[in-house]
Structures are given as structure tokens and as C-alpha cells.
Design a protein around this motif. Structure first.
Motif, mmCIF file in Angstrom:
data_model
loop_
_atom_site.group_PDB
_atom_site.id
_atom_site.type_symbol
_atom_site.label_atom_id
_atom_site.label_comp_id
_atom_site.label_asym_id
_atom_site.label_seq_id
_atom_site.Cartn_x
_atom_site.Cartn_y
_atom_site.Cartn_z
ATOM 1 N N GLU A 22 -8.155 1.922 -2.905
ATOM 2 C CA GLU A 22 -8.779 1.790 -1.583
ATOM 3 C C GLU A 22 -9.777 2.923 -1.392
ATOM 4 O O GLU A 22 -9.410 4.091 -1.364
ATOM 5 C CB GLU A 22 -7.715 1.827 -0.476
ATOM 6 C CG GLU A 22 -6.809 0.621 -0.485
ATOM 7 C CD GLU A 22 -6.019 0.462 0.819
ATOM 8 O OE1 GLU A 22 -6.177 1.300 1.736
ATOM 9 O OE2 GLU A 22 -5.241 -0.507 0.901
ATOM 10 N N ASP B 156 -11.466 0.311 2.492
ATOM 11 C CA ASP B 156 -10.529 0.565 3.587
ATOM 12 C C ASP B 156 -11.289 0.777 4.906
ATOM 13 O O ASP B 156 -12.442 1.205 4.884
ATOM 14 C CB ASP B 156 -9.742 1.842 3.247
ATOM 15 C CG ASP B 156 -8.405 1.925 3.946
ATOM 16 O OD1 ASP B 156 -8.094 1.071 4.788
ATOM 17 O OD2 ASP B 156 -7.649 2.878 3.635
ATOM 18 N N LYS C 199 -11.099 -4.525 3.727
ATOM 19 C CA LYS C 199 -9.915 -4.369 4.557
ATOM 20 C C LYS C 199 -10.370 -4.115 5.988
ATOM 21 O O LYS C 199 -10.948 -3.061 6.280
ATOM 22 C CB LYS C 199 -9.086 -3.199 4.030
ATOM 23 C CG LYS C 199 -7.710 -3.100 4.621
ATOM 24 C CD LYS C 199 -6.873 -2.124 3.807
ATOM 25 C CE LYS C 199 -5.412 -2.288 4.096
ATOM 26 N NZ LYS C 199 -4.599 -1.326 3.328
ATOM 27 N N GLU D 45 0.871 -1.167 0.000
ATOM 28 C CA GLU D 45 0.000 0.000 0.000
ATOM 29 C C GLU D 45 0.913 1.223 0.000
ATOM 30 O O GLU D 45 1.903 1.246 0.730
ATOM 31 C CB GLU D 45 -0.896 0.039 1.243
ATOM 32 C CG GLU D 45 -1.738 1.325 1.305
ATOM 33 C CD GLU D 45 -2.679 1.405 2.515
ATOM 34 O OE1 GLU D 45 -2.630 0.510 3.394
ATOM 35 O OE2 GLU D 45 -3.456 2.379 2.580
ATOM 36 N N ASN E 252 -4.692 4.861 -1.832
ATOM 37 C CA ASN E 252 -5.843 5.446 -1.141
ATOM 38 C C ASN E 252 -6.463 6.545 -1.994
ATOM 39 O O ASN E 252 -5.758 7.428 -2.476
ATOM 40 C CB ASN E 252 -5.414 6.044 0.201
ATOM 41 C CG ASN E 252 -4.967 4.975 1.173
ATOM 42 O OD1 ASN E 252 -5.780 4.242 1.725
ATOM 43 N ND2 ASN E 252 -3.655 4.857 1.355
HETATM 44 MG MG MG Z 1 -5.511 2.569 3.143
#
Ligand code: MG
Ligand code: C2E
Ligand code: MG
Ligand code: MG
Length: 286
Positions: free
Chosen positions: A150, A180, A201, A58, A118
Motif C-alpha cells: 500500500e 492507500d 483504496k 491488511e 503499508n
Molecule cells: Mg493502509
């Protein structure tokens, strides 16, 4: 007397508010400068399977402020969202991540690594988002199916049909999606079912006390069961101990991210971590 105190109280409150407002304004001004002066960096945090083998990473943004030092994204991302600066910041993150993905793709040892980016709700909602992703993938030459976006549950609060349509367009290009911080927001299962998702997640707040708090353990087991039922992959974030990993693994979550494996680190260090794991036949922990 009371009136006097009230007035003082009010003045005190005013000046504290004033301080907060000018602190924000100065951080926002600095954020604009940061974009021009390239003060941002990406750190990479490894994601592993049950054997400890690297699946990908990530990317997490870092701001190296010339005076303040490293400013945490928890501090400046909300500000970037409110000021609209998240759009150019997010564009930089996406571009840098896709470039890196292409570099890995061209190396036999790293060619299957995925990269999770993200994306803030405001960014995803911008009209040009799909076009931006398409262009960024094309100009970088990165394989879309190695890119994972995400998203957070806050995205699902408004215009859900529009969001789903956008996700489907990106999905057709091969891009993957993860939700996320799952379990901390307001998403209804009704929506989750309709989204073209690949992964949930599990939020680190549930993982943290998994061994001591029966409620957290139950929530985690429920998210895992739900992922299975919906045919989704599940990953746990914030895994810090072997006990947490063993618990997750024995309950059906086989993908992990957390300090147990590595903190988010600069690219050069991340590549050393990958090489070390490779040379040592994939050790599980640091
Ligand atoms: Mg994240
Ligand atoms: P997130 O996406 O949920 O990222 C996980 C956060 O948990 C990261 O904090 C990471 O450093 C931290 N973390 C990872 N493993 C562990 C662990 O084992 N224990 C603990 N205690 N913490 C762990 P970070 O890097 O400070 O990022 C905070 C948040 O800022 C991210 O949460 C994400 O929402 C946001 N963010 C970071 N980079 C970006 C970006 O490029 N774009 C956008 N829109 N948001 C970003
Ligand atoms: Mg998270
Ligand atoms: Mg989080």
C-alpha cells in the motif's frame, strides 16, 4: 508594559515549544529502544468480498509501550519517518508479514489469502528497497503475488520516473500495488495512469459520510468509475455500516474493509475469525 507582556508571551511560547520538543525526543528515544526490545506487534484487519468471504488482510503495526501502553501508529509513524527509524521498523513489518504469508500459504484453508503492507514514502524511496523486498520474499518463501504494497499519493510528488521504475521491478516479481487513502492526496490522473497499479483504496473519510453527504457519495462513485475505466480493482476502507456496504456494492465496489467486518486484531484472534467464518459458511458481519 506591552514589552513586558510580549516578553512573557514569548517565554510562555518558548516553554511550550520546549515541552513539545522534549516529548518528541523522549518518544524517539523510546522508539529506538522499542526496536531492540521487540515492542511492536502486527494486527490484522480482514478484507472481504460482496459475500463476506475473506480475501486477505491488511497488517497494521501496534506499539506496546511498557509505560505508555499501546501507542497509535498515527502518533509514532510520522516520528519514525522524520527520524529515519521507519527503515528498520518497516523492515520488521515486511519480514513479519512475509513470514505470516508463508504460514498461510502452506495451509489449505488460507492458501489464497493476500496480505497488504503499508509502505511509507521514505521507505519506498530508500535505494535498497527493491533488494530488501526481494531478499525478504526469498528468505520467507512467501509467494510474491499474495503480497500487496500500500503506497500513498505523497510518493508521487517527486522523481516519478524513478518511482515507476522501482514499481515495475517489483511488479515483475509478481507483487501487487494499492494506492492507500486514495483521493486525499495530490496525485494527478496523469501519474495514476502510468503506474503499474492493481488497486485504488477509497479513503475512509469519503466512506464515513457516504449516506449523508452528496459530495462524498459523488466522489466515491467517481473513484469507482475511474478504477473501472483504468482496469483497477477498488476497495473501500472504513466501512462501518450495512448501509455503507450496500451503497458501495450497488455502485460497483465489491471489496471492503472496516469495523463492520472486524477491527484490526492480533494474529491469534484473526485466525479464529477466519476459522469461524469458514465453519459458518462465511457469514458477512460480526
Ligand atoms: Mg493502509
Ligand atoms: P491506513 O493504512 O489508512 O489504515 C487504516 C486505519 O483505519 C487503521 O488505523 C485502521 O485501524 C483504521 N480503521 C479500519 N477500519 C476502520 C473503520 O471501520 N472505522 C474507522 N474509524 N477506522 C478504521 P491505524 O491502525 O491506527 O493506522 C493508522 C495509519 O498508520 C495507517 O492508515 C497507516 O497509514 C499507518 N500505519 C499503520 N501500520 C503501518 C506500518 O506497518 N507501516 C507504515 N508505514 N504505516 C503504517
Ligand atoms: Mg488507508
Ligand atoms: Mg487512512
Amino acid at each position: 508594559q506591552a514589552k513586558q507582556a510580549g516578553r512573557n508571551g514569548l517565554r510562555f511560547f518558548d516553554s511550550k515549544m520546549q515541552d513539545a520538543i522534549s516529548a518528541r525526543a523522549s518518544l524517539e528515544a523510546d522508539l529506538r529502544v522499542a526496536l531492540i526490545n521487540s515492542e511492536f506487534q502486527l494486527h490484522y484487519q480482514i478484507q472481504v468480498n460482496s459475500l463476506g468471504a475473506a480475501l486477505g488482510a491488511e497488517v497494521l503495526i501496534r506499539w506496546m509501550h511498557p509505560q505508555r501502553g499501546m501507542v497509535s501508529p498515527a502518533q509514532f509513524i510520522p516520528l519514525a519517518e522524520e527520524s529515519g527509524l521507519i527503515l528498520p521498523v518497516g523492515e520488521w513489518v515486511l519480514k513479519t508479514a512475509c513470514h505470516q504469508l508463508k504460514v498461510w500459504q502452506d495451509n489449505a484453508l488460507t492458501r489464497e489469502l493476500t496480505l497488504a503492507v503499508n509502505v511509507s514514502s521514505k521507505q519506498f524511496r530508500q535505494a535498497e528497497f527493491v533488494e530488501l523486498v526481494k531478499k525478504t520474499l526469498q528468505s520467507s518463501g512467501a509467494n510474491p503475488s499474495l503480497l500487496k504494497l500500500e503506497l500513498t499519493e505523497s510518493l508521487l510528488l517527486e522523481n516519478i520516473d524513478e518511482i515507476i521504475a522501482k514499481m515495475n521491478e517489483l511488479k515483475l516479481m509478481g507483487i501487487h500495488f494499492s494506492i492507500d487513502d486514495f483521493g486525499t492526496g495530490y496525485s494527478s490522473l496523469q501519474y495514476i495512469k502510468r503506474l503499474p497499479l492493481d488497486q485504488l483504496k477509497i479513503d475512509q473519510s469519503f466512506v464515513r459520510d457516504i449516506m449523508d453527504d452528496n459530495n462524498d457519495a459523488a466522489i466515491v462513485q467517481t473513484i469507482i468509475a475511474m478504477s473501472d475505466a483504468l482496469g483497477l480493482n477498488v476497495i473501500a476502507e472504513g466501512v462501518e455500516t450495512r448501509e455503507q456496504r450496500a451503497f458501495l456494492d450497488s455502485h460497483g465496489c465489491h471489496t471492503f474493509q472496516g469495523y463492520l467486518f472486524s477491527k484490526p486484531i492480533p494474529l491469534e484472534q484473526f485466525e479464529i475469525l477466519l476459522a469461524t467464518k469458514h465453519a459458518a459458511g462465511m457469514p458477512t458481519e460480526r
